[in-house]
Motif scaffolding. Structure first.
Motif, PDB file in Angstrom:
ATOM      1  N   ASP A 252       1.262  -0.814  -0.197  1.00 25.62           N
ATOM      2  CA  ASP A 252       0.051  -0.139   0.180  1.00 25.62           C
ATOM      3  C   ASP A 252       1.183   1.402  -0.174  1.00 25.62           C
ATOM      4  OD1 ASP A 252      -2.191  -1.586   0.158  1.00 25.62           O
ATOM      5  OD2 ASP A 252      -2.946  -1.551   1.923  1.00 25.62           O
ATOM      6  N   PHE A 253       2.158   1.394   0.985  1.00 30.55           N
ATOM      7  CA  PHE A 253       2.870   2.525   1.295  1.00 30.55           C
ATOM      8  C   PHE A 253       3.403   2.976  -0.317  1.00 30.55           C
ATOM      9  CE2 PHE A 253       6.925   4.099   1.812  1.00 30.55           C
ATOM     10  CZ  PHE A 253       7.041   5.218   2.559  1.00 30.55           C
ATOM     11  N   VAL A 254       4.214   2.053  -0.587  1.00 35.36           N
ATOM     12  CA  VAL A 254       4.883   1.885  -2.642  1.00 35.36           C
ATOM     13  C   VAL A 254       3.703   2.230  -3.477  1.00 35.36           C
ATOM     14  CG1 VAL A 254       5.976   0.421  -4.036  1.00 35.36           C
ATOM     15  CG2 VAL A 254       6.450   0.496  -2.037  1.00 35.36           C
ATOM     16  N   THR A 255       2.497   1.186  -3.459  1.00 32.55           N
ATOM     17  CA  THR A 255       1.901   1.546  -4.745  1.00 32.55           C
ATOM     18  C   THR A 255       0.826   2.797  -4.283  1.00 32.55           C
ATOM     19  OG1 THR A 255      -0.038   0.608  -3.599  1.00 32.55           O
ATOM     20  CG2 THR A 255       1.622  -0.846  -5.190  1.00 32.55           C
ATOM     21  N   LEU A 257       1.654   6.223  -2.981  1.00 32.92           N
ATOM     22  CA  LEU A 257       2.738   7.068  -2.588  1.00 32.92           C
ATOM     23  C   LEU A 257       3.846   7.393  -3.397  1.00 32.92           C
ATOM     24  CD1 LEU A 257       3.127   9.401  -0.531  1.00 32.92           C
ATOM     25  CD2 LEU A 257       4.019   7.896   1.352  1.00 32.92           C
ATOM     26  N   LEU A 258       4.233   6.004  -2.805  1.00 31.36           N
ATOM     27  CA  LEU A 258       6.198   6.455  -4.017  1.00 31.36           C
ATOM     28  C   LEU A 258       5.860   6.050  -5.022  1.00 31.36           C
ATOM     29  CD1 LEU A 258       8.669   4.286  -1.647  1.00 31.36           C
ATOM     30  CD2 LEU A 258       7.990   6.993  -1.824  1.00 31.36           C
ATOM     31  N   LEU A 259       4.800   4.775  -6.065  1.00 30.17           N
ATOM     32  CA  LEU A 259       4.684   4.721  -7.265  1.00 30.17           C
ATOM     33  C   LEU A 259       3.758   6.211  -8.124  1.00 30.17           C
ATOM     34  CD1 LEU A 259       4.233   1.115  -7.849  1.00 30.17           C
ATOM     35  CD2 LEU A 259       6.436   2.771  -8.344  1.00 30.17           C
ATOM     36  N   PRO A 260       2.901   6.500  -7.727  1.00 31.50           N
ATOM     37  CA  PRO A 260       2.750   8.276  -8.297  1.00 31.50           C
ATOM     38  C   PRO A 260       3.478   8.940  -8.418  1.00 31.50           C
ATOM     39  CG  PRO A 260       0.650   7.189  -6.905  1.00 31.50           C
ATOM     40  CD  PRO A 260       2.419   6.234  -6.662  1.00 31.50           C
ATOM     41  N   LEU A 261       4.422   9.134  -7.420  1.00 29.48           N
ATOM     42  CA  LEU A 261       5.733  10.293  -8.154  1.00 29.48           C
ATOM     43  C   LEU A 261       6.198   9.318  -8.692  1.00 29.48           C
ATOM     44  CD1 LEU A 261       7.082  10.713  -4.084  1.00 29.48           C
ATOM     45  CD2 LEU A 261       6.009  12.392  -5.411  1.00 29.48           C
TER      46      LEU A 261
END
Length: 339
Positions: A252-255, A257-261
């Protein structure tokens, strides 16, 4: 993903970013560097998650049909992609062999995670089509990342020294063997030391996450891309409670928050206005058509050869043509090597 990309394109040089004042105010150089760093960290963990999710036990159980379909749905678009490189003569700044591999991989890769979710949503996981598609896509993805690592290695060695190319390739093989025969047994050892019924501590999770960075650093230092190290490290994580815990804590954290970046940064780096003239648009459309036709045709022909009903064969062909983040990663890696 689409909306994140669109947002990046709108804010980038294609539309609003045409104004130098807007770019300097909204996205000063320091902020871009921070965003790119976070995006690359997200990409690293995303590839780690992809590796963790892959069940290599499924490959051992793969039928001959799925294996042949995997080869067909990769080889045909790969050859189509590599064959189009002659159209870029004089326009690329990297050696021709690596460019051929990049083009082939870009057109032949499958978005495994996207495919897995589509199959799950359509309730096809336990059907023959679903099993064949998952097995074939998994083999396709693994081969694609290996070929991508090879292409990066060829670029990094600058093809000026055959010895340098061999060093990168054999060092990468040694790295993979070390993970399989040293790191994986070590992980299994500490898993067995945890009493039944107890969950993994934050220390264990942090240890694994540190391993992601270390593996990424090693492969980057070797001359392949850091994502290759993260992906292979994810592959050797034993399936079971540890893999489940890692996915629960990371996904959840990666998909979200980080991946949208990463998507937004990709959009910011895209300049649609650079595509101009009938020739560019024609070539642009031709590449898209060839990429889809190669996947669909390669899968469809082999499926029909194995006497699958046409409707099922066509559905399988469409599933094997799934596109997603994986293609974005390949294209961005290729662009980074050119830059």
């Amino acid at each position: 993903m689409v909306m994140d990309m669109q947002g990046g394109v709108i804010l980038g040089p294609s539309i609003l970013g045409r104004s130098a004042n807007f770019s300097a105010t909204i996205f000063p150089l320091r902020s871009i560097m921070v965003l790119e760093t976070l995006a690359n960290v997200g990409l690293l963990f995303f590839l780690f998650i992809v590796g963790v999710e892959m069940d290599h036990g499924m490959i051992r159980k793969t039928s001959q049909k799925a294996m042949v379909i995997a080869i067909a749905c990769m080889s045909l678009p790969f050859h189509i992609g590599s064959s189009t490189t002659f159209l870029f003569n004089g326009e690329t700044q990297v050696n021709h062999l690596s460019f051929v591999v990049f083009m082939g991989v870009a057109l032949s890769v499958i978005a495994f995670r996207v495919l897995a979710r589509i199959i799950a949503e359509l309730k096809l996981l336990n059907t023959e089509i679903g099993k064949i598609a998952m097995s074939a896509a998994m083999m396709n993805d693994i081969c694609a990342w290996i070929l991508l690592a090879l292409a990066v290695a060829l670029v990094e060695s600058n093809s000026s020294s055959t010895l340098a190319s061999f060093y990168v390739i054999f060092s990468s093989i040694g790295f993979v063997l070390m993970l399989i025969f040293v790191v994986r047994p070590g992980i299994e050892w500490f898993i067995h030391r945890i009493p039944n019924g107890e969950s993994f501590s934050d220390y264990h999770i942090c240890l694994i996450l540190t391993g992601v960075f270390v593996c990424g650093f090693i492969t980057d230092a070797i001359g392949t891309h850091s994502i290759f190290g993260a992906f292979v490290f994810g592959l050797i994580i034993p399936k079971g409670p540890l893999a489940t815990t890692l996915l629960e804590k990371l996904e959840d954290f990666v998909t979200t928050l980080l991946l949208p970046l990463y998507f937004a940064i990709s959009g910011l780096r895209t300049d649609i206005s650079s595509v101009n003239g009938k020739g560019d648009y024609g070539f642009f459309i031709a590449i898209i058509v060839l990429a889809c036709v190669g996947k669909v045709a390669g899968t469809l022909l082999i499926a029909l050869y194995y006497k699958m009903p046409f409707r099922e064969a066509f559905v399988l062909a469409l599933l094997m043509n799934t596109k997603g983040l994986t293609e974005m990663v390949v294209l961005n890696v290729g662009k980074d090597q050119k830059d």
